[in-house]
Design an enzyme around this catalytic site. Structure first.
Site, PDB file in Angstrom:
ATOM      1  N   ARG A 102      38.503  41.460  49.672  1.00 34.24           N
ATOM      2  CA  ARG A 102      37.746  42.406  48.809  1.00 34.24           C
ATOM      3  C   ARG A 102      36.306  42.624  49.363  1.00 34.24           C
ATOM      4  O   ARG A 102      35.592  41.691  50.010  1.00 34.24           O
ATOM      5  CB  ARG A 102      37.614  41.513  47.445  1.00 34.24           C
ATOM      6  CG  ARG A 102      38.938  41.252  46.706  1.00 34.24           C
ATOM      7  CD  ARG A 102      38.494  40.894  45.259  1.00 34.24           C
ATOM      8  NE  ARG A 102      39.610  40.009  44.624  1.00 34.24           N
ATOM      9  CZ  ARG A 102      39.791  38.979  44.471  1.00 34.24           C
ATOM     10  NH1 ARG A 102      38.737  38.180  44.653  1.00 34.24           N
ATOM     11  NH2 ARG A 102      40.929  38.551  43.815  1.00 34.24           N
ATOM     12  N   GLU A 117      40.670  22.253  40.467  1.00 35.58           N
ATOM     13  CA  GLU A 117      40.695  23.069  39.039  1.00 35.58           C
ATOM     14  C   GLU A 117      42.127  22.630  38.221  1.00 35.58           C
ATOM     15  O   GLU A 117      41.984  22.372  37.019  1.00 35.58           O
ATOM     16  CB  GLU A 117      41.241  24.605  39.646  1.00 35.58           C
ATOM     17  CG  GLU A 117      39.893  25.098  40.040  1.00 35.58           C
ATOM     18  CD  GLU A 117      40.074  26.415  40.799  1.00 35.58           C
ATOM     19  OE1 GLU A 117      40.525  26.035  41.972  1.00 35.58           O
ATOM     20  OE2 GLU A 117      39.935  27.626  40.556  1.00 35.58           O
ATOM     21  N   HIS A 172      36.333  31.922  38.643  1.00 30.72           N
ATOM     22  CA  HIS A 172      36.489  30.784  39.082  1.00 30.72           C
ATOM     23  C   HIS A 172      35.698  29.784  38.390  1.00 30.72           C
ATOM     24  O   HIS A 172      35.063  28.708  38.876  1.00 30.72           O
ATOM     25  CB  HIS A 172      35.789  30.633  40.523  1.00 30.72           C
ATOM     26  CG  HIS A 172      36.209  31.629  41.772  1.00 30.72           C
ATOM     27  ND1 HIS A 172      35.667  32.212  42.628  1.00 30.72           N
ATOM     28  CD2 HIS A 172      37.608  31.600  42.186  1.00 30.72           C
ATOM     29  CE1 HIS A 172      36.630  32.865  43.402  1.00 30.72           C
ATOM     30  NE2 HIS A 172      37.852  32.646  43.070  1.00 30.72           N
ATOM     31  N   ASN A 222      49.638  27.445  37.973  1.00 30.61           N
ATOM     32  CA  ASN A 222      48.728  28.445  38.362  1.00 30.61           C
ATOM     33  C   ASN A 222      49.821  29.742  38.767  1.00 30.61           C
ATOM     34  O   ASN A 222      50.349  29.496  39.965  1.00 30.61           O
ATOM     35  CB  ASN A 222      47.801  27.901  39.368  1.00 30.61           C
ATOM     36  CG  ASN A 222      46.900  29.039  39.966  1.00 30.61           C
ATOM     37  OD1 ASN A 222      47.051  30.332  39.537  1.00 30.61           O
ATOM     38  ND2 ASN A 222      46.073  28.717  40.872  1.00 30.61           N
TER      39      ASN A 222
END
Ligand code: ADP
Length: 398
Positions: free
Chosen positions: A240, A383, A179, A8
């Site tokens: 955000r 993940e 995601h 990642n």
């Protein structure tokens, strides 16, 4: 022995996890932080609680990968590079081109680089990680796993914006979400916990970490999600803003005397959310501490954070016409009993309730009250495991 590494890569970091496959055993994992800056931090965790850490300048992703592979040998985690037969790379934006994980060819890599306009901070970093591995280990199976792929099943009624349709046709302006790997993983785990076939489930999955997104999943397929054309949209996040009225942008630019719209977008991406509203921190732990100490800005930031998530969950009850379960995952969703409790308290009209004696630190699985019409589940996301599994699948196919 076959080992697969899940990568990642961020703009200044590279997180990785090395698996023994197909047994799915994590052999080692680590992170290289501050790539391209002075004093990069290189960490590996392996064996039984062993840790290797070094601080040195690591100027590029390629050098980070080189060092990581060298240390795997030095620390005797692997005996030779031949043991690593596959690498899987997380890629943030796959646009409409990638609906599944794919074997990385030169063409695929070029396409990932072209898609940087959808994820300017992420895709170039993901591509740098891919190039670094290709250069050092050119022979191994190299797979791209896209954050957007799971959302490829969202229907037009949910992915189209109310803009002239030509902008979708000509420029592919639409909702892509993010995601996806996490929502995919927890939805499969949730079906297991519920003891129901996946294709009979209706789930609302809440990935709440530093970034956050809520997804409506019908019969195992994503049909709507809160992030949009980019990950800026949806719920309020660490830094955000989440959804805002687009007219704020020119207004803000005028007030602040900004001439470059990227500076305004940067405020929305990096200076807003929990950080912007509280003026304290983007980190939920800090917000909760400050709130407990009576700080009114932390209280307000917390309340807005909860409110936005509740609204999306409410929307998705409508989108799905009811749900079997709400699933909490990621840093905040997995760990914060406060956040889970605050969100669910506001949803009692839907017949959903938590059993607070189950909503404890370290809780996993079903935390709903006995009479709750909708189950509440806590499922740690993974993940990297999805990435490693996809590498394995594609390796066995080719
Ligand atoms: P990222 O999006 O960077 O992968 P994570 O999923 O790791 O983020 O989530 C990071 C967030 O999780 C931070 O806001 C952090 O404060 C929060 N978090 C972690 N542990 C706890 C906890 N025990 N209570 C509340 N928040 C927590």
């Amino acid at each position: 022995m076959s080992k697969t590494i899940a990568i990642n890569a961020g703009s200044s970091s590279l997180k990785w996890q090395l698996y023994q496959m197909p047994e799915e055993i994590v052999i080692a994992k680590g992170i290289v932080e501050r790539i391209g800056l002075a004093d990069s931090i290189f960490t590996i965790k392996y064996g039984v609680g062993q840790k290797f850490e070094e601080i040195q300048d690591i100027p590029s992703h390629e050098l980070a990968v080189q060092k990581l592979l060298e240390e795997l040998i030095n620390l005797k985690i692997i005996a030779s590079f031949d043991e690593i037969t596959g690498v899987g790379h997380r890629v943030v934006a796959g646009g409409e081109s990638f609906k599944n994980s794919v074997l990385i060819t030169d063409e695929v890599l070029e396409k990932i680089e072209d898609l940087a306009e959808l994820a300017p901070l992420h895709n170039p970093a993901n591509a740098a990680g891919i190039r670094a591995f290709k250069k050092i280990l050119p022979e191994i199976t190299s797979v791209a796993v896209f954050d957007t792929a799971f959302h490829a099943t969202i229907p037009p009624v949910n992915y189209l914006y109310g803009l002239p349709k030509a902008y979708y046709q000509d420029f592919k302006i639409r909702k892509y979400g993010a995601h996806g790997t996490s929502h995919y993983y927890v939805s499969r785990e949730a079906a297991e916990v519920l003891g129901k076939p996946l294709d009979e489930t209706k789930l609302i999955t809440a990935h709440i970490g530093n970034g956050g997104s809520i997804t409506a999943i019908r019969h195992g397929r994503s049909i709507d999600t809160s992030m949009g054309f980019t990950p800026l949209a949806g719920v309020l996040m660490g830094t955000r803003s989440g959804d805002i009225d687009a007219s704020i942008l020119p207004f803000l630019m005028e007030k602040l005397g900004l001439t470059d719209i990227n500076d305004a977008i940067d405020i929305l991406n990096r200076k807003s959310g929990l950080l912007g509203l509280s003026g304290i921190s983007s980190d939920m732990r800090d917000i909760i501490e400050a709130r407990k100490a009576g700080n009114p800005d932390a209280e307000l930031a917390f309340d807005v954070f909860i409110n936005r998530i509740q609204k999306y969950i409410g929307q998705y009850f409508a989108v799905l016409n009811g749900a079997d379960a709400i699933v909490f995952t990621a840093g905040i969703g997995e760990n914060s009993t406060w956040v889970r409790s605050a969100i669910i308290k506001g949803l009692s009209w839907f017949g959903v309730a938590i059993d607070e004696s189950k909503n404890v630190v370290g809780a996993q699985g079903d935390i709903s009250a006995a009479n709750s019409k909708v189950k509440v589940l806590v499922i740690p996301t993974d993940e990297e495991l999805v990435i490693a599994r996809d590498v394995e699948k594609i390796k066995n196919r080719s």
